[in-house]
Design an enzyme around this catalytic site. Structure first.
Site, short mmCIF file in Angstrom:
data_model
loop_
_atom_site.label_atom_id
_atom_site.label_comp_id
_atom_site.label_asym_id
_atom_site.label_seq_id
_atom_site.Cartn_x
_atom_site.Cartn_y
_atom_site.Cartn_z
N HIS A 87 -31.31 27.89 -21.64
CA HIS A 87 -32.03 26.09 -21.33
C HIS A 87 -31.08 25.80 -22.11
CE1 HIS A 87 -34.09 28.89 -18.21
NE2 HIS A 87 -34.26 27.85 -18.02
N ARG A 143 -35.22 20.66 -12.39
CA ARG A 143 -36.23 21.37 -12.86
C ARG A 143 -37.28 20.46 -13.16
NH1 ARG A 143 -30.68 23.53 -14.78
NH2 ARG A 143 -30.42 25.51 -14.40
N ARG A 145 -37.90 21.58 -7.16
CA ARG A 145 -38.63 22.74 -8.02
C ARG A 145 -39.72 23.04 -8.67
NH1 ARG A 145 -34.76 26.90 -11.87
NH2 ARG A 145 -35.33 25.40 -13.18
N GLU A 189 -33.69 35.08 -7.89
CA GLU A 189 -33.76 35.55 -9.29
C GLU A 189 -34.01 36.85 -10.19
OE1 GLU A 189 -33.86 31.32 -11.79
OE2 GLU A 189 -36.41 31.98 -10.52
N ASN A 224 -27.87 32.74 -12.96
CA ASN A 224 -28.39 32.53 -14.39
C ASN A 224 -29.26 33.86 -15.00
OD1 ASN A 224 -26.95 30.29 -14.40
ND2 ASN A 224 -28.65 29.35 -15.28
N ASP A 225 -30.44 33.96 -14.13
CA ASP A 225 -31.69 34.99 -14.06
C ASP A 225 -31.17 36.33 -13.48
OD1 ASP A 225 -33.68 34.64 -16.21
OD2 ASP A 225 -33.99 32.57 -14.25
N ARG A 264 -31.07 35.93 -21.85
CA ARG A 264 -29.75 34.79 -21.44
C ARG A 264 -29.78 34.27 -22.50
NH1 ARG A 264 -32.45 31.08 -16.97
NH2 ARG A 264 -31.26 29.95 -17.33
N CYS A 276 -27.38 27.66 -7.50
CA CYS A 276 -28.00 26.77 -8.30
C CYS A 276 -27.67 27.15 -9.91
CB CYS A 276 -29.71 26.35 -8.10
SG CYS A 276 -30.38 27.37 -8.59
C1 PEP Z 1 -30.98 30.24 -12.81
O1 PEP Z 1 -32.37 31.59 -13.10
O2 PEP Z 1 -29.57 30.87 -12.50
C2 PEP Z 1 -31.44 28.80 -12.37
C3 PEP Z 1 -31.17 27.45 -11.64
O3 PEP Z 1 -32.54 28.61 -12.85
P1 PEP Z 1 -32.74 27.94 -14.88
O4 PEP Z 1 -31.41 28.15 -14.92
O5 PEP Z 1 -33.28 27.32 -14.68
O6 PEP Z 1 -34.09 29.36 -14.80
MG MG Z 2 -34.00 30.84 -12.89
#
Ligand code: PEP
Ligand code: MG
Length: 587
Positions: free
Chosen positions: A212, A319, A356, A456, A479-480, A490, A527
């Site tokens: 993040h 977020r 979210r 996710e 991402n998750d 990550r 996203c």
């Molecule tokens: C993701 O996991 O792709 C996402 C958009 O949420 P975050 O990156 O805030 O975990």
């Molecule tokens: Mg996420």
């Protein structure tokens, strides 16, 4: 001597300037430049703080003298002597003064800059006793900062992110010198704090591409390199550095030739940016007439300006957790949240805003340093996102009411992160109903709010048909999804090379989710960071994706790719890619 440090590129572009080393624990110290006529006032603040702390120490020493059993306090008395000596040390005073006079740093920044320089010297000492005196120095600086906090600077924070300096390679001319922050680690909340700051680039020792901290750096649209391992120990305070956010390279003490090359590249990027800007009002339609929705990801309501500037169709991911972080346990109440959500809704001028619900935990701790407390656990698999919200129903209801109330002022969509179990879905929807009931009871207004789930977790992608029974739309958090599918943290730079969006299992889960959305006639968006990765645009279109959400800085590059794409052809290529053992992005 010039040398390179390699890391992970997270945010495009090139920056060069002076390195500012900041200890992770001191990122909340104010950083700003002062004008020449404010130098004396800042020096006086340091002097005043020094006198105050010395008086405080002398008072404690006096009290120790008067206590019975003085021998028991000899150690403390000796320690205080060391602190006094440090405060009286002329070199220390001169060192701090240097940063104020020569670099025009504000007093607190000057003090911590000097601390970083001296701390290095302590680290290099052979004698363990002397090496340990670094802790004393840190305590002294901490005391000084505490006193300074009570005596606000008379200096208004100047807006300029750079200051003029003279350089050999620039001849007699003075040039604007930006600053580049170098730190071991920065939390996402720290990073957000730097959004309005003086820094033109970031380098951190730790972090992965979709940590993040990296995501916030990317949203700031300034070059950043993370996972640069020992950067914060090799680079020295005030070193000249170039950071190449495209390649993930940091060049320390670059030669004039290298600087000239990077200056050229920087100019090219500027030209490219202004060229792309012309696409702002062009509809995102493919060659075969498919209309694509392009939304943005934001962390704060103030990001809406950047979203409108690039012609986004709405916010695909707000977020909200950034409202909650770094507040030392004082969570925002319903009114404060309501105001923040309303600011985003009105900021988007009638375009939809997808909020979210809070996603804290893992690399987004509520409080700075909290993540170090649970080092032995695996926070990415812990009480995170919706799990945390369901464990704190009063807090969750407060957030839901605030979001629902904001929907009275413009189109709002609710998005729920990290759902895995059907019982979590049912509990969440029941709490949304309860929040509506509470608002009805008080006669408070709210609008029609579509509710969506983030995909996710592989389990969610595998049971996407069930999710679609409960939700109005889906948003894939790649991402998750990648982190959990491939079992790689990550945030951990040591496994960053295994973070592979092209892994067949990841592609299969994405394809399945998108196809299910089409079959149910419901919108599916991506996203995660993949949505803004232009090398993935063609493949995502081929998989049937028609809605993307990304940082504003990536939107026009992705739009350009969309304008050149033919989804009929890409669909065939995407099917071939899905069938491959070693898939590659579609060129
Ligand atoms: C993701 O996991 O792709 C996402 C958009 O949420 P975050 O990156 O805030 O975990
Ligand atoms: Mg996420």
């Amino acid at each position: 001597m010039s040398f390179c440090v390699h890391g992970i590129p997270v945010s495009r572009g090139v920056a060069f300037g002076r390195a500012v080393l900041i200890a992770s624990s001191r990122v909340d110290v104010a950083h700003y430049f002062i004008e020449a006529d404010q130098i004396n006032a800042e020096i006086s603040r340091v002097r005043h703080a020094r006198n105050e702390v010395m008086a405080e120490i002398s008072r404690v020493q006096q009290q120790l003298q008067e206590l019975p059993g003085r021998e028991a306090h000899v150690e403390l008395a000796a320690l205080l002597d060391v602190h006094l000596m440090m405060l009286q040390d002329e070199q220390m005073a001169d060192g701090v003064k240097y940063w104020i006079v020569e670099r025009h740093y504000n007093a607190e920044w000057a003090l911590t800059s000097h601390l970083e320089v001296v701390a290095r010297q302590f680290d290099e000492m052979e004698d363990p006793y002397l090496r340990e005196r670094k802790a004393d120095l840190e305590q002294v600086v901490e005391r000084l900062l505490r006193v300074m906090r009570g005596v606000a600077s008379p200096v208004a924070h100047p807006p300029s992110p750079t200051r003029k300096e003279q350089f050999e390679w620039a001849g007699d001319e003075s040039i604007e010198v930006p600053l580049i922050l170098v730190a071991h680690d920065l939390s996402p909340a720290d990073m957000l704090q730097f959004k309005q700051s003086v820094f033109a680039g970031f380098v951190t020792d730790v972090g992965g591409k979709t940590s993040h901290t990296a995501i916030v750096a990317r949203s700031m649209d300034i070059p950043a390199v993370v996972g640069a391992r020992a950067a914060s120990t090799i680079i020295q305070q005030d070193d000249w550095i170039v950071i190449d956010g495209n390649e993930g390279v940091v060049i320390v003490d670059p030669s004039p030739i290298i600087l000239a090359e990077y200056a050229h590249e920087q100019r090219q990027l500027e030209v490219e940016r202004s060229r792309l800007h012309r696409l702002r009002n062009t509809p995102a339609v493919t060659l075969d007439g498919q209309a694509i929705e392009l939304h943005v990801n934001i962390e704060q309501a103030s990001d809406c300006a950047a979203a409108l500037k690039v012609g986004a169709m709405g916010v695909g991911l707000f977020r909200s957790e950034f409202l909650f972080m770094g507040r030392k346990g004082q969570l925002p109440n319903e009114e404060e949240q309501y105001r923040a959500y309303c600011a985003a809704v009105t900021g988007m001028q009638g375009l939809p805003v997808t909020i979210r619900t809070i996603d804290v935990g893992a690399d987004k701790p509520l409080n700075r340093n909290a993540r170090h407390a649970d080092d032995h656990l695996n926070p990415a698999l812990g009480l995170r996102a919706i799990r945390w919200s369901l464990a704190e129903p009063a807090m969750f209801l407060t957030q839901l009411r605030a979001i629902l109330r904001a929907s009275a002022h413009g189109p709002v969509r609710l998005l729920i992160p990290m759902l895995t179990h059907v019982r979590e879905i049912r509990q969440t929807l029941a709490l949304i109903d309860k929040a509506k009931g509470q608002l009805n009871a008080k006669g408070q207004e709210y609008g029609q709010v579509a509710v969506g789930a983030m995909i996710e977790v592989p389990a969610a992608a595998l049971m996407v048909d069930v999710f679609l029974r409960y939700f109005d739309f889906l948003s894939v958090g790649t991402n998750d999804l990648i982190q959990y599918t491939l079992a790689i943290d990550r945030v951990d730079e040591s496994v960053a090379h295994l973070y592979d969006p092209m892994h067949p299992a990841v592609l299969e889960l994405m394809a399945r989710t998108i196809a299910a959305g089409h079959a149910h006639g419901k919108s599916v968006s991506v996203c995660g960071e993949l949505a803004g990765d232009v090398s993935m645009t063609r493949l995502l279109l081929g998989l049937g994706l028609r809605s993307f959400s990304m940082h504003p800085s990536h939107l026009l590059t992705v739009k350009q790719q969309i304008l050149r794409a033919d989804t009929c052809k890409l669909k065939v290529l995407a099917q071939q890619t899905l069938a491959s053992e070693d898939p590659v992005p579609l060129r």
